[in-house]
Scaffold this active site. Structure first.
Site, PDB file in Angstrom:
ATOM      1  N   LYS A  65       0.818  -1.210  -0.016  1.00 25.44           N
ATOM      2  CA  LYS A  65       0.151   0.062  -0.118  1.00 25.44           C
ATOM      3  C   LYS A  65       0.724   1.411   0.090  1.00 25.44           C
ATOM      4  O   LYS A  65       1.902   1.259   0.637  1.00 25.44           O
ATOM      5  CB  LYS A  65      -1.019  -0.151   1.285  1.00 25.44           C
ATOM      6  N   SER A 140      -9.823   1.339   3.052  1.00 22.02           N
ATOM      7  CA  SER A 140      -8.997   2.077   2.169  1.00 22.02           C
ATOM      8  C   SER A 140      -8.096   1.342   1.488  1.00 22.02           C
ATOM      9  O   SER A 140      -7.394   2.002   0.503  1.00 22.02           O
ATOM     10  CB  SER A 140      -8.326   3.252   3.180  1.00 22.02           C
ATOM     11  N   SER A 164      -9.777  -1.093   7.198  1.00 25.59           N
ATOM     12  CA  SER A 164      -9.182  -0.898   6.013  1.00 25.59           C
ATOM     13  C   SER A 164      -8.333  -2.099   5.323  1.00 25.59           C
ATOM     14  O   SER A 164      -8.209  -1.901   4.008  1.00 25.59           O
ATOM     15  CB  SER A 164      -8.332   0.250   5.838  1.00 25.59           C
TER      16      SER A 164
END
Ligand code: GLN
Length: 476
Positions: A65, A140, A164
């Site tokens: 990420k 997310s 997330s």
């Protein structure tokens, strides 16, 4: 080998020399080039210098990420304000993956600073769900989940502050875990709300998740909140069976809630039957303060976000507004231009709940209820071994359907925020599909440091149901 091979499949193929690490790299690079334009899951891939091949993950590619620092690479946290920021050092988790022989291939799209539940709040455009390109992959860690689901990487790292990792994992038919707070180092992870931020692994199977978690485990002196613990081998816990006398507690809110859509409820009920068949005793457990979970998360995460994001003022790093006539104006314009609307909303709320006139009513009260929630979970784990709930109350929603209604999006976190607030682990696993073929996930919660138990239960459930073997159409 195929695009949906597990980490274990690839590990075996590499060990038997059926494939080389360099070939794997070329294979996934080609898939990213072919499919990423539809998905917008991957922000950047790195051209190859050296493909490792020794270690527990020797030669296995992965994506991280965009809020996990990879030394010398751009790390933007999905934000315009860090668009040109190059990480000066390597996050511990990146370092450990590298040491285990994993090949860090690139970085994935995300809601700006992890603030969102859909992937739509990225400064670099929304990520699409491979199961239906008109829908959100969840957030997310949207790009990490979409990339694994579409077979652009065998695994990815996400981060989670309030769902997330688990939320996008459930929307994409994948496995995602939020570990006990302090289990995986936060060193080199760009902060959102430091008291709940954790790195989490996203994979196709529980065994893959346990394998990657094994490589990340162990104390890190660079992170003051890292648990002083020797590295663990989480693979050893996967027996394929539930322990004798195993008890699963359904969180009472699941039965009471009218916010859970019928397709999710149907899959949840079927999962409970499956757990019974595996020998589990089912009980219903009331966590009375659970309903305050979102409110607590709302207050605490915004308060911490306001403090953490204070540093982005153009003076130290990140983008700086060009046309400013004095220092104060430079700060203002930098933040005005650099942050997206959702981040600004959260900074505003955070400063409000921390302000002298309001902190007793909000922040301090939230800390009291946080302690109450922790006590209630601890008590529940005296009655049952694990708790269970749907991961998300709804199916993957249509893109743009909730962006104008932030409150509706916050409510999607009902079952994922409470355990983050108290720092206890939970794992989301595939639980089947709705009539229109959209993935549904359920999650198991355990007490502090119960990762071995959670991996074992999730693995037993996964092996009995096999939903992970289904892959999205159009990405063959
Ligand atoms: N959806 C949650 C939010 O918007 C979770 C974010 C996270 O875990 N980083 O804050």
């Amino acid at each position: 080998m195929n695009a949906f091979s597990t980490v274990h499949d690839l590990k075996r193929a590499l060990e038997q020399k059926k494939i080389s690490a360099a070939e794997l790299h070329t294979f996934y690079q080609a898939r990213i080039e072919k499919y990423n334009p539809q998905l917008n899951a991957v922000l950047e891939t790195f051209s190859e210098e050296h493909v490792p091949h020794d270690g527990l993950l020797g030669g296995i590619p992965c994506l991280l990420k965009d809020n996990i620092c990879q030394a010398g690479r751009t790390t933007s946290a999905g934000s315009h304000i860090l668009k040109n920021y190059k990480a000066p050092y390597q996050a511990t988790v990146a370092h450990r993956l590298h040491n285990a022989g994993a090949h860090l291939m690139g970085r994935t799209n995300m809601d700006e600073f992890g603030m969102g539940g859909s992937g739509e709040f990225s400064a670099y455009g929304a990520t699409k769900n491979p199961w239906d390109l008109t829908r959100s992959p969840g957030g997310s860690s949207a790009g990490s989940a979409a990339a694994v689901a579409a077979g652009l990487t065998p695994f990815a790292l996400g981060t989670e502050t309030g769902g997330s990792v688990r939320h996008p994992a459930s929307y994409c038919n994948l496995v995602g875990m939020y570990p006990t707070y302090g289990l995986h180092s936060r060193y080199g992870m760009i902060a959102f709300a430091s008291s709940t931020d954790q790195v989490g692994v996203i994979t196709r199977t529980v065994a893959d998740n346990a394998l990657v978690a094994t490589t990340l485990s162990g104390h890190d002196a660079h992170d003051a909140t890292s648990i002083p613990m020797a590295p663990k081998n989480y693979m050893a816990s996967l027996t394929g069976k539930l322990p004798a006398g195993f008890t699963v507690g359904i969180i009472k809110d699941v039965l009471d809630s009218d916010g859970i859509v019928p397709a999710v409820r149907e899959r949840f009920d079927a999962s409970i039957k499956q757990l019974e068949q595996l020998g589990a005793t089912i009980k219903v457990v009331d966590i009375a303060s659970l309903r305050y979970g979102i409110a607590l998360y709302f207050i605490i995460s915004r308060a911490e976000a306001a403090s953490n994001l204070y540093r982005y003022d153009g003076s130290l790093y990140g983008n700086r507004a060009k046309e400013a006539y004095n220092l104060a104006e430079m700060y203002l314009k930098t933040r005005e231009q650099g942050f997206g609307a959702e981040v600004k909303r959260r900074i505003l709320v955070g400063n409000y709940v921390l302000s002298a006139g309001h902190k007793d009513a909000y922040y301090n009260k939230a800390q009291l209820i946080r302690a109450q929630l922790r006590a209630e979970f601890e008590k529940a784990f005296h009655e049952v071994d694990v708790l269970v709930s749907p991961t998300a109350p709804t199916l993957p929603f249509k893109l743009n359907s909730l962006t104008e209604d932030p409150i509706a999006m916050y409510l999607a976190d009902y079952f994922t925020t409470p355990n983050c607030i108290i720092g206890t682990p939970a794992i989301s696993v595939p639980a089947g599909f709705s009539a229109e073929g959209l993935p549904v996930g359920i999650q198991f919660f355990g007490p502090r440091l119960s990762e071995e138990l959670l991996f074992n239960v999730a693995h037993a459930f996964e092996q009995a149901t096999g939903y992970y073997t289904k892959t999205p159409a159009g990405f063959e």
